[in-house]
Design a protein around this motif. Structure first.
Motif, PDB file in Angstrom:
ATOM      1  N   VAL A  19       0.829  -1.207   0.000  1.00 50.15           N
ATOM      2  CA  VAL A  19       0.000   0.000   0.000  1.00 50.15           C
ATOM      3  C   VAL A  19       0.864   1.257   0.000  1.00 50.15           C
ATOM      4  N   ALA A  20       2.047   1.163   0.619  1.00 49.24           N
ATOM      5  CA  ALA A  20       2.932   2.325   0.732  1.00 49.24           C
ATOM      6  C   ALA A  20       3.311   2.891  -0.629  1.00 49.24           C
ATOM      7  N   GLN A  21       3.640   2.025  -1.563  1.00 51.81           N
ATOM      8  CA  GLN A  21       4.026   2.488  -2.907  1.00 51.81           C
ATOM      9  C   GLN A  21       2.876   3.216  -3.590  1.00 51.81           C
ATOM     10  N   ILE A  22       1.683   2.628  -3.502  1.00 50.77           N
ATOM     11  CA  ILE A  22       0.512   3.245  -4.121  1.00 50.77           C
ATOM     12  C   ILE A  22       0.210   4.587  -3.456  1.00 50.77           C
ATOM     13  N   GLY A  23       0.279   4.607  -2.111  1.00 50.49           N
ATOM     14  CA  GLY A  23      -0.002   5.837  -1.379  1.00 50.49           C
ATOM     15  C   GLY A  23       0.949   6.959  -1.743  1.00 50.49           C
ATOM     16  N   PHE A  24       2.232   6.634  -1.885  1.00 52.31           N
ATOM     17  CA  PHE A  24       3.215   7.645  -2.250  1.00 52.31           C
ATOM     18  C   PHE A  24       2.943   8.206  -3.648  1.00 52.31           C
ATOM     19  N   LEU A  25       2.657   7.326  -4.591  1.00 56.08           N
ATOM     20  CA  LEU A  25       2.399   7.769  -5.971  1.00 56.08           C
ATOM     21  C   LEU A  25       1.125   8.590  -6.076  1.00 56.08           C
ATOM     22  N   VAL A  26       0.123   8.255  -5.263  1.00 52.10           N
ATOM     23  CA  VAL A  26      -1.141   9.006  -5.275  1.00 52.10           C
ATOM     24  C   VAL A  26      -0.961  10.363  -4.595  1.00 52.10           C
ATOM     25  N   SER A  27      -0.104  10.427  -3.584  1.00 53.52           N
ATOM     26  CA  SER A  27       0.073  11.667  -2.819  1.00 53.52           C
ATOM     27  C   SER A  27       0.609  12.803  -3.677  1.00 53.52           C
ATOM     28  N   ILE A  28       1.485  12.487  -4.617  1.00 56.25           N
ATOM     29  CA  ILE A  28       2.111  13.541  -5.425  1.00 56.25           C
ATOM     30  C   ILE A  28       1.087  14.334  -6.238  1.00 56.25           C
ATOM     31  N   PRO A  29       0.243  13.688  -7.074  1.00 54.04           N
ATOM     32  CA  PRO A  29      -0.766  14.476  -7.795  1.00 54.04           C
ATOM     33  C   PRO A  29      -1.777  15.138  -6.868  1.00 54.04           C
ATOM     34  N   LEU A  30      -2.080  14.523  -5.731  1.00 56.43           N
ATOM     35  CA  LEU A  30      -3.011  15.135  -4.779  1.00 56.43           C
ATOM     36  C   LEU A  30      -2.451  16.455  -4.241  1.00 56.43           C
ATOM     37  N   LEU A  31      -1.172  16.456  -3.883  1.00 56.22           N
ATOM     38  CA  LEU A  31      -0.559  17.672  -3.361  1.00 56.22           C
ATOM     39  C   LEU A  31      -0.441  18.751  -4.440  1.00 56.22           C
ATOM     40  N   VAL A  32      -0.103  18.338  -5.656  1.00 55.97           N
ATOM     41  CA  VAL A  32      -0.027  19.295  -6.765  1.00 55.97           C
ATOM     42  C   VAL A  32      -1.393  19.911  -7.026  1.00 55.97           C
ATOM     43  N   TYR A  33      -2.423  19.079  -7.037  1.00 56.83           N
ATOM     44  CA  TYR A  33      -3.800  19.567  -7.251  1.00 56.83           C
ATOM     45  C   TYR A  33      -4.202  20.535  -6.140  1.00 56.83           C
ATOM     46  N   THR A  34      -3.809  20.223  -4.899  1.00 59.44           N
ATOM     47  CA  THR A  34      -4.162  21.082  -3.770  1.00 59.44           C
ATOM     48  C   THR A  34      -3.518  22.454  -3.909  1.00 59.44           C
ATOM     49  N   LEU A  94       1.060   9.970   6.050  1.00 66.19           N
ATOM     50  CA  LEU A  94       0.893   8.543   6.314  1.00 66.19           C
ATOM     51  C   LEU A  94       1.595   7.714   5.247  1.00 66.19           C
ATOM     52  N   ALA A  95       1.443   8.128   3.993  1.00 65.15           N
ATOM     53  CA  ALA A  95       2.034   7.375   2.885  1.00 65.15           C
ATOM     54  C   ALA A  95       3.557   7.411   2.924  1.00 65.15           C
TER      55      ALA A  95
END
Length: 398
Positions: free
Chosen positions: A77-92, A123-124
């Motif tokens: 889950v850690a790998q997926i969470g890290f990859l998802v976090s990047i576009p989420l932070l950019v979008y924010t 968390l990620a």
């Protein structure tokens, strides 16, 4: 209900701390939101009590299901969470809700849930760093193959959080550095990490001023200047009110619901909830809260020592370290030992997504604890059977 309790495993002391902090949260939030309820809800003070109760119950459900999952699954889950976090932070940063010249929140359109993407990223990244540290122990002294794959993701996440939330980014970087130290990363590598972080902060200040974000940089500079050079005559308003609340609390406090500064203290239910707790429960209550977080850290260190596998050990101690550092920072800000930041008190401050992601972190710690207990139980049973068989063989020979 009995079956549910039977299936609840993991460190019982940590479970006790979770219930204790949840109870403190209900009492403190209900007291601190009185004036907010009159401003926003027409005097219906029960609204925020029920809202916080709902969030805390959801948090307990998350803890329960998270602790029932084998912690090794969180490595994937850690790998997926890290990859998802990047576009989420950019979008924010680009489209997030703006408050005090900072974009920290995004809203999910269908369910209308607002949350801080930095909570997801924190968390990620801790799960990801724990995974990388466990997989690269044989290469940990190699800067290129061992250290860079661990620290580059941390730098990316911190750089994306920093423009909107400097304090969270710095605390996250410090927590990751401490986890790396525990993971046997050489001190010279960590020193280079600190130097790179300082350069990144200065670069951000320069970019912010050139891009017209001077309001945000002035806020950072003013907070630091007030803390370093300020005196009692020019303290920020929230610091003055927090000091009055703490002074009024004394040893045993004014009693539950008897705070007066909650009507004047900004964010008495979130950023400055610790000052409200001190006013109502005194230094005795303040010590109990501090002790609860310290015991959480000590129990997690105990799990770290008992866990035979590196990933679980780093995961338990890493997540507990970030929660305790956040708690200590919030307390330090409340008693004016640290510059003003927007850091909340984990599992106590009023919130939605922050409580849920904190609950997820605690659930993962308990998952490691549960698996350690099961492994130790199997080992103890194996040793018992071996002793029984040895005794039987000795009896047969005799």
């Amino acid at each position: 209900m009995i079956g549910l309790l039977y299936r609840t495993k993991g460190d019982k002391v940590i479970w006790t701390i979770v219930f204790f902090l949840s109870l403190v949260s209900l009492l403190a939030v209900y007291s601190a939101t009185g004036s907010l309820a009159y401003r926003e809800r027409g005097g219906h003070t029960e609204y925020y009590l029920l809202k916080q109760l709902t969030v805390l119950v959801m948090g307990l459900v998350i803890i329960y299901f998270a602790h029932r999952v084998n912690y090794t699954i969180y490595s994937r889950v850690a790998q997926i969470g890290f990859l998802v976090s990047i576009p989420l932070l950019v979008y924010t940063l680009a489209f997030g809700r703006n408050l005090n010249d900072a974009s920290r929140w995004i809203s999910l359109p269908i369910i209308n849930l607002t949350f801080q993407t930095s909570d997801v990223a924190k968390l990620a990244i801790f799960m990801y760093v724990s995974r990388q540290l466990s997989r690269r122990q044989n290469l940990i002294n190699d800067f290129k193959k061992g250290f860079l794959p661990i620290i580059i993701p941390v730098g990316i996440i911190c750089a994306l959080i920093m423009p909107a939330n400097m304090s969270t980014a710095l605390l996250l970087g410090a927590s990751c550095m401490l986890l790396c130290f525990i993971g046997r990363v050489p001190l010279r590598f960590l020193a280079s990490m600190v130097a790179a972080g300082a350069v990144l902060v200065m670069l951000l200040f320069a970019i912010a001023k050139l891009s017209g974000m001077e309001m945000r940089t002035k806020t950072w500079e003013k907070r630091i200047d007030n803390f370093v050079h300020g005196d009692h005559t020019d303290m920020p308003y929230q610091v003055q009110q927090a000091n009055i609340a703490i002074a009024g609390g004394g040893i045993l406090g004014k009693g539950p619901g008897n705070s007066t500064q909650r009507n004047f203290l900004p964010h008495a239910y979130s950023d400055y909830i610790y000052a409200t707790i001190i006013e109502e429960y005194g230094m005795f209550g303040a010590f109990l809260i501090l002790a609860a977080y310290m015991i959480l850290l000590l129990r997690s260190i105990r799990i770290y020592k008992r866990c035979p596998y590196a990933f679980g050990a780093f995961l338990a101690v890493g997540l507990s370290v970030t929660l305790v550092i956040q708690a200590l920072t919030n307390m330090a800000v409340n008693v004016h030992l640290f510059p003003v930041t927007g850091v909340t008190l984990p599992l106590v401050s009023m919130g939605g997504s922050s409580v849920l992601f904190t609950s997820m972190a605690i659930g993962i710690i308990l998952s490691v604890s549960r698996n350690v207990e099961e492994m130790e139980g199997k080992q103890a049973e194996k040793e018992r059977l071996e002793r029984v068989m040895a005794n039987a063989e000795n009896a047969a020979v005799a």
